[in-house]
Design a protein around this motif. Structure first.
Motif, PDB file in Angstrom:
ATOM      1  N   VAL A 184      37.305 -16.803 -22.513  1.00 43.14           N
ATOM      2  CA  VAL A 184      38.716 -17.098 -22.740  1.00 43.14           C
ATOM      3  C   VAL A 184      39.585 -15.925 -22.285  1.00 43.14           C
ATOM      4  CG1 VAL A 184      40.478 -17.600 -24.475  1.00 43.14           C
ATOM      5  CG2 VAL A 184      38.220 -18.690 -24.624  1.00 43.14           C
ATOM      6  N   ALA A 185      40.557 -16.238 -21.419  1.00 45.10           N
ATOM      7  CA  ALA A 185      41.546 -15.247 -20.986  1.00 45.10           C
ATOM      8  C   ALA A 185      42.726 -15.235 -21.943  1.00 45.10           C
ATOM      9  CB  ALA A 185      42.014 -15.557 -19.567  1.00 45.10           C
ATOM     10  N   GLY A 186      43.213 -16.426 -22.289  1.00 45.98           N
ATOM     11  CA  GLY A 186      44.338 -16.532 -23.204  1.00 45.98           C
ATOM     12  C   GLY A 186      44.340 -17.857 -23.917  1.00 45.98           C
ATOM     13  N   ALA A 187      44.853 -17.854 -25.151  1.00 46.46           N
ATOM     14  CA  ALA A 187      45.005 -19.084 -25.941  1.00 46.46           C
ATOM     15  C   ALA A 187      46.370 -19.037 -26.617  1.00 46.46           C
ATOM     16  CB  ALA A 187      43.896 -19.218 -26.978  1.00 46.46           C
ATOM     17  N   GLY A 188      47.226 -19.999 -26.305  1.00 48.10           N
ATOM     18  CA  GLY A 188      48.565 -20.024 -26.869  1.00 48.10           C
ATOM     19  C   GLY A 188      48.583 -20.583 -28.278  1.00 48.10           C
ATOM     20  N   ALA A 189      49.375 -19.961 -29.138  1.00 48.36           N
ATOM     21  CA  ALA A 189      49.574 -20.460 -30.505  1.00 48.36           C
ATOM     22  C   ALA A 189      50.782 -21.392 -30.504  1.00 48.36           C
ATOM     23  CB  ALA A 189      49.795 -19.306 -31.469  1.00 48.36           C
ATOM     24  N   ARG A 208      53.423 -15.168 -37.966  1.00 49.13           N
ATOM     25  CA  ARG A 208      54.754 -14.940 -37.393  1.00 49.13           C
ATOM     26  C   ARG A 208      55.324 -16.218 -36.778  1.00 49.13           C
ATOM     27  NH1 ARG A 208      54.737  -9.912 -33.524  1.00 49.13           N
ATOM     28  NH2 ARG A 208      56.884 -10.690 -33.269  1.00 49.13           N
ATOM     29  N   LEU A 209      54.459 -17.009 -36.162  1.00 49.36           N
ATOM     30  CA  LEU A 209      54.904 -18.294 -35.616  1.00 49.36           C
ATOM     31  C   LEU A 209      55.446 -19.178 -36.729  1.00 49.36           C
ATOM     32  CD1 LEU A 209      55.045 -20.474 -33.333  1.00 49.36           C
ATOM     33  CD2 LEU A 209      52.667 -21.042 -33.913  1.00 49.36           C
TER      34      LEU A 209
END
Length: 348
Positions: free
Chosen positions: A32-37, A331-332
């Motif tokens: 995994v490079a990135g995973a958006g919340a 925080r989201l």
């Protein structure tokens, strides 16, 4: 490996050790490079209950906005090189019906009997060090930054699909578009409208900083308030807006959308806040369409990636390590983020 797991309804997710997945037939294992919340994740663990329509039963790894590098190929998979970067198309249908054959997994005819809705939506997602996905769901990123690209699989794809369907209303000179709600999807929506149309883009939100960001992308902004609709209509010469995109979906925002739309215009509800709106022949503009969209097709995602690689879409992201992934969700949920939170599990 470590992963952020949704374990029960009304329960904040946990960061825990789980087994690293092994790619099955037709699947690819990604580092995994990135995973958006996404706010949809918050709905899964904080809003949904066991009897909520559309719920996704626990437990599974969160994360439906994913990018990564090819790590391992499952049986029968060819044509991928280890280390190549890809964006992941999140919806997973049955793969057999007419809709799925067109790449429209969100319209799968067997949705009610499918084991899950998608990657990170019932099936283990990308909030982990590794994720296994169907090879069919991979869209190559080339040399583009995969970490910043991760949110495009939802926050880019969803507004793109909605805008693409509304392009007939925006063809020609003198057209206007209205974006309601300037979170992650709304900001990218403004960028997509600027790239694909010549329309005047009006954007509205309650947060001054969000409106300032939209102005950087070429939008004319109107703050929320009692005179909101009047000011929007004033910008259209009183005619109303040709295409409205509501990225909130609450009853008040749908009300603003319907009060702002022109005769023969189109209102698309993209946000899933669950608001309702009363309709009357005598109050709705003649031949104005009120519709909704959900996510998009894998063909759409290929087009989104093309726009990203061309510099037409620039996602605003804030990166978090996997160790800080739960803080990203906190925080989201608290409304403290001004950019899309992206968890980068292998960042140093």
């Amino acid at each position: 490996m470590r992963a952020i797991v949704f374990e029960d309804y009304k329960t904040f997710p946990t960061l825990k050790e789980i087994d690293r997945p092994t790619p099955g037939p037709g699947e690819v294992l990604l580092k995994v490079a990135g995973a958006g919340a996404c706010h949809s994740d918050v709905a899964i663990y904080d809003v949904f209950e066991a009897d909520t329509p559309g719920r996704v039963p626990p437990s599974f790894v969160l994360g439906h906005e994913n990018s990564g590098w090819v790590e391992e190929l499952g049986p029968g998979v060819e044509g991928f090189e280890k280390g190549d970067a890809h964006l992941v198309y999140g919806p997973v249908g049955c793969g057999r019906c007419k809709a799925c054959s067109r790449g429209q997994d969100t319209y799968c005819e067997n949705q009610a009997t499918n084991p899950y809705m998608g990657i990170g939506l019932g099936r283990d997602g990308g909030m982990a060090e590794y994720v296994s996905v169907p090879a069919r769901n991979l869209v190559p990123l080339g040399d583009a930054d995969p970490m910043a690209a991760a949110p495009l699989s939802d926050a880019g794809l969803t507004p793109y699909h909605a805008i693409k369907l509304a392009l007939p209303q925006l063809a020609g000179g003198g057209k206007t578009a209205l974006v309601i709600g300037l979170g992650g999807l709304g900001q990218i929506g403004v960028q997509i409208l600027r790239a694909l149309t010549g329309a005047t883009i009006i954007a509205t939100d309650m947060k001054p900083e969000a409106m300032a960001q939209a102005e950087k992308y070429g939008a004319v902004t109107v703050p929320g308030g009692d005179d909101q609709v009047d000011r929007i209509r004033e910008l259209t010469g009183g005619r109303g807006v040709d295409a409205v995109f509501d990225f909130v979906g609450a009853a008040p925002t749908i009300g603003v959308a319907m009060a702002s739309v022109a005769v023969q215009g189109r209102v698309t509800i993209v946000g899933i806040d669950g608001g309702a709106h009363p309709w009357s022949f005598f109050t709705a503009p003649n031949e104005a369409e009120l519709t909704s969209t959900y996510w998009g097709t894998i063909e759409d995602l290929h087009e989104v990636v093309a726009m990203y690689r061309a510099g037409q879409i620039v996602p605003e992201v804030e990166r978090f390590s996997l160790d800080d992934g739960l803080e990203a969700y906190r925080r989201l949920q608290a409304g403290e983020l001004s950019a899309r939170a992206v968890v980068v599990p292998h960042s140093s």
